[in-house]
Design an enzyme around this catalytic site. Sequence first.
Site, PDB file in Angstrom:
ATOM      1  N   ARG A 191       0.836  -1.212   0.000  1.00  0.00           N
ATOM      2  CA  ARG A 191       0.000   0.000   0.000  1.00  0.00           C
ATOM      3  C   ARG A 191       0.871   1.262   0.000  1.00  0.00           C
ATOM      4  NH1 ARG A 191      -2.326  -3.963  -0.698  1.00  0.00           N
ATOM      5  NH2 ARG A 191      -4.498  -4.478  -0.264  1.00  0.00           N
ATOM      6  N   GLU A 221       2.083   1.628  -3.438  1.00  0.00           N
ATOM      7  CA  GLU A 221       0.982   2.134  -4.255  1.00  0.00           C
ATOM      8  C   GLU A 221       0.817   3.639  -4.086  1.00  0.00           C
ATOM      9  OE1 GLU A 221      -2.611  -0.345  -4.488  1.00  0.00           O
ATOM     10  OE2 GLU A 221      -3.750   1.460  -3.969  1.00  0.00           O
ATOM     11  N   SER A 228      14.553  15.288   1.674  1.00  0.00           N
ATOM     12  CA  SER A 228      15.591  14.336   2.060  1.00  0.00           C
ATOM     13  C   SER A 228      14.996  13.097   2.727  1.00  0.00           C
ATOM     14  CB  SER A 228      16.575  14.987   3.034  1.00  0.00           C
ATOM     15  OG  SER A 228      17.579  14.065   3.407  1.00  0.00           O
TER      16      SER A 228
END
Lengths: 147, 147, 147, 147, 147, 147, 147, 147, 147, 147
Positions: free
Chosen positions: G88, G91, G114
Amino acid sequence: MSRLDVTEKIIATKVAKGIQWGDVAKKVGLSKEWTTAACLGQMTLDARQAGIVGEIFGLSDAEQKWLGVVPYKGSLPTQVPTDPLIYRFYELVSVYGTTFKELIHEEFGDGIMSAIDFKMDLQREPNDAGDRVSITMSGKFLPYKTY
Amino acid sequence: MSRLDVTEKIIATKVAKGIQWGDVAKKVGLSKEWTTAACLGQMTLDARQAGIVGEIFGLSDAEQKWLGVVPYKGSLPTQVPTDPLIYRFYELVSVYGTTFKELIHEEFGDGIMSAIDFKMDLQREPNDAGDRVSITMSGKFLPYKTY
Amino acid sequence: MSRLDVTEKIIATKVAKGIQWGDVAKKVGLSKEWTTAACLGQMTLDARQAGIVGEIFGLSDAEQKWLGVVPYKGSLPTQVPTDPLIYRFYELVSVYGTTFKELIHEEFGDGIMSAIDFKMDLQREPNDAGDRVSITMSGKFLPYKTY
Amino acid sequence: MSRLDVTEKIIATKVAKGIQWGDVAKKVGLSKEWTTAACLGQMTLDARQAGIVGEIFGLSDAEQKWLGVVPYKGSLPTQVPTDPLIYRFYELVSVYGTTFKELIHEEFGDGIMSAIDFKMDLQREPNDAGDRVSITMSGKFLPYKTY
Amino acid sequence: MSRLDVTEKIIATKVAKGIQWGDVAKKVGLSKEWTTAACLGQMTLDARQAGIVGEIFGLSDAEQKWLGVVPYKGSLPTQVPTDPLIYRFYELVSVYGTTFKELIHEEFGDGIMSAIDFKMDLQREPNDAGDRVSITMSGKFLPYKTY
Amino acid sequence: MSRLDVTEKIIATKVAKGIQWGDVAKKVGLSKEWTTAACLGQMTLDARQAGIVGEIFGLSDAEQKWLGVVPYKGSLPTQVPTDPLIYRFYELVSVYGTTFKELIHEEFGDGIMSAIDFKMDLQREPNDAGDRVSITMSGKFLPYKTY
Amino acid sequence: MSRLDVTEKIIATKVAKGIQWGDVAKKVGLSKEWTTAACLGQMTLDARQAGIVGEIFGLSDAEQKWLGVVPYKGSLPTQVPTDPLIYRFYELVSVYGTTFKELIHEEFGDGIMSAIDFKMDLQREPNDAGDRVSITMSGKFLPYKTY
Amino acid sequence: MSRLDVTEKIIATKVAKGIQWGDVAKKVGLSKEWTTAACLGQMTLDARQAGIVGEIFGLSDAEQKWLGVVPYKGSLPTQVPTDPLIYRFYELVSVYGTTFKELIHEEFGDGIMSAIDFKMDLQREPNDAGDRVSITMSGKFLPYKTY
Amino acid sequence: MSRLDVTEKIIATKVAKGIQWGDVAKKVGLSKEWTTAACLGQMTLDARQAGIVGEIFGLSDAEQKWLGVVPYKGSLPTQVPTDPLIYRFYELVSVYGTTFKELIHEEFGDGIMSAIDFKMDLQREPNDAGDRVSITMSGKFLPYKTY
Amino acid sequence: MSRLDVTEKIIATKVAKGIQWGDVAKKVGLSKEWTTAACLGQMTLDARQAGIVGEIFGLSDAEQKWLGVVPYKGSLPTQVPTDPLIYRFYELVSVYGTTFKELIHEEFGDGIMSAIDFKMDLQREPNDAGDRVSITMSGKFLPYKTY
């Protein structure tokens, strides 16, 4: 129109007119390394720089605007580059990658050499046994911190 | 036994005894860059060098012989390295790859910077805004010729 | 316009006019191996060579200029080539790769056979059991050195 | 036990005893190219050959039997080899692949150079500018036929 | 224009005119297997064959010339084919690959079944439980030899 | 213990004892193709078959039980096989894949040749120009239906 | 012994003793995010931290030393993670990646957030429709500069 | 026309007119994160939203309809993103992936943080040592249940 | 023209005219699952079906003919789908793949569930905690047989 | 010890003792689908469930504890599964993936079918033309929302 279109136009114009990157850099007033990367679609130009580059390569206003848009970076068509010149740099990362890691950590502790706060200089190094390519890289060390 | 076994023993002994690559290099009498790469299984040592490294890391005669065998090179487990420090070097190749290509060809014509007839030096560069990693690379230019 | 466009035009003209690579090479005055690679977009031509090739294939001045630009090399669309003729060469690297490595190191020590300072010659070798393809490759040995 | 185990034992014994591939080949009575490939697990030995190799490397009867089993061929751990020496051969296929194809078809028509009915010879080629690796390959041309 | 363009025109014309591969093969006077592969851009036609195919599919002279050019072979867009019909053949190689290997070596010794000196025949095999696809392949055995 | 362990034991025993797949098949009473695939870990044996195979290869009761477990199929270590013999089959799928598809659809309509309801027979085909490998495959045609 | 061995011992001990990451973090005196990453082999501990972690998980002196070695980072076995929870996050990068890019550039100009000068905090966010996972990330903005 | 065409038109218009995502979001009346993702082709707009976006970017009725079609999501051209800004997010998943997993499971048990019932907020976080990017994510925890 | 062109025209027309797949299916007289797959270029239509679909989407005779050509199947642009809805199905195969295998083998023995002699039905399943997607799949079991 | 070790022990014990998944499920008091997935290392068991499973498979207390640890999920060794039974499910995602997407969006709007709040049932479906595998899946629809 996209940044890629502008990059392709710059390259085609360079070939047609025989423009040199070194001359472009002088007119822009910055290093040849940064200027070339910018013209190849890897860096972002401010309005003044875009204007100079635009004049050299005959870019329209619309095309100059694209030079000021942050590009999607990464200049290679494959994960492992096929071009022999570029592959040699990949090979250096492959062969010396763990050496870079060990020596930087030995000197600085855990962290990285920044590829953003970074500059480099590429020069011809005369040598009787055949001239050499000399590259000096300088990147800020960024330490991992605890939190 | 294989070269990889010897490399792993060297690394484990380094951690256990707190050995520094810089000290190994001084005893071998060569640069820390070449010496570290050799200890990490990327370069080939002659008998004298293998003897010194063997003493430092407590290697058997059989293990020292492996240091003299040309290794299968390439120090990374994946095509795109996951370690952040090493990835930044990969990113430099990705972002600046075409820039390296353009500038070397502009200066030298068609050919490559050798990754074999190559040396490098890695130093700390003091800087008020945070110290920097400075790397100087020197590789012989090899021209493509017609035939 | 790009180098790829010029390569495609050369190939299309070759088919349309029934041009032979061997004849092109004779006119250029170089080997058929180098000349073919150059016409296929893998080598860089000087102005004289580009002029001859341009005349043969009916290239415009702009197209001839592209022949003088160092190309992004690598002629295969996939990491493992699907074409049976080219795959056999890949298979030779796969099956004999470690053999090349062992024998070159046994003869020369640590280093490589250059693919840049390199030339080759491809000939028909008559044979009663069926003619053979004979390829002679010659590449400079480049030794790794300590530093 | 597997063929891979026998290959690893051969390599380890070679390092430990300082055996040269050229000497093995002389005892086997075949070329150093075929003999090395066979010892590295890419070719199949008959009983006589396996006996000689077995004696040189101190292989048991069971291990010698494995030398007579046709191996699963392919000596590289990745699709694109990381070792610089072997990579240069891959690069030759990448850069010259379409050239091989064009020239072989121009000479022979549609078909391939066999990688099975194939032999090669690797030699040092003395040269004032630095010795060279010379490789001669000979593979039977196999034509596609209509049916 | 390229061979791919000609292949696409052949396929489009086939759909538009309802042409059958079997009929094309009869006119060419060769098997439906070879003829279909040739029309799909995998084989090379001689002038007579190209003329017949050209007439059937309404190809220009320029297009017919492309049928005589040896194509870059390999008809699949991905390493593992997604089309269910073609995947089943890939699956046979995957499941039975080592079985092919063992049985051919048991019968013939070390070597391969040629995919070049090869022909095949595909037929409907009537069966009460549902008709079957019957494929007969015949490829020359090519032995590895010592040298 | 796993099915893979049993497969490896079968192969090792085959080499050590010089067993032939053809003989195993005769004792099992089935084709050499199915029997070899089963011994190589691609098919599932019933108790009687496992008993016969177990006796030939000296398998324990526990090992024989594993022969009755449906294996995770697929016998190749990479998506594109590196072994030359097996690669030629992959090449046939690559070169002839679209031809298989066109001809099966022309004869049967939309659907596939089953790789499950499938059998094959591999034979030596004597030939003056060199014996050939002959493979006959038979797979049930499975039509796509509307619903 | 390697850092990976130490990580596996920590995980096994955690399961066996029912240790909670939150408790480890409290004893170390740092955030649960950093502490967990460190115990999972992604961060480097100083001697004091290694001592505390060593006591909790029963690590030997040698094992504690490994906690102080900078690890080869990257905690996932594949480029695209298969575990649903971790996927997830992948994704989110896939779906929102260009959105992150646009909004950070709109606010800050060309540069990056960063991943080294970075910290994060993960909390349960009570909600009547089902509690939520709340993650706050803070990374220093690093601008690209001209040079 | 496709959703991709509309996305490209939106981006080109943004560059040409100098539109800011923040301003678009205000007019749409939703967060800049959701609005930007939607304009970049990752979310679905209702008729009112599409009308506002269409007016800002000069979209035709047909183009506005495409904004209401659920897109095929995923905004990155490669599995591992090459753009440095986006790569840092990938790196966070790589380095902290197992940490996310451990801490969410420790707090919630087995399940995931939803990437669908999800929202986020990206802000500039002023800091004397250099401003920071602050991202707050909130996703519903979804537990695995037994059944 | 190709099947892909026809698929893209169907999708574009659907968006422009607001056509529903359910309505197309009713007119065709088949399930919405098969009809949608067919319109998306995964199934083959007979002349009657192509006529109905052609009328709905305004397809020319030539375009309708393409609906009757068996397409090269596989609807996803990458091996692992990036779209979240489709990825969840991939995840089910990844997480439950071995479970499917174990339970089908336990019930049926060695063999597969056909993806060709297959049908499915997708419905909304009302639920107070949020409506659910209900999918019923039915595929013929195909047993492996000995031969 | 790891969860993988426990999974392998469960599978080995199942083969050795001839245990059926259906019987395990009955003793655990849950579906055979969830129970099998859990035993195969894809789900997390509570103490009671782990106790029952532990008794059936003769697991130690330490091993039972691992059943209660959330596993790293994903049961397949490659992105595209090679096993024919599991591949057919992958093929369904490939062929029907865009159909799932279209029909779920047509019924529910933008969102996904949850693979977490999910259950399924696999049954034998008697049929005169050959029994069928029937699978019913039910997953909660999760809508994307604006924010």
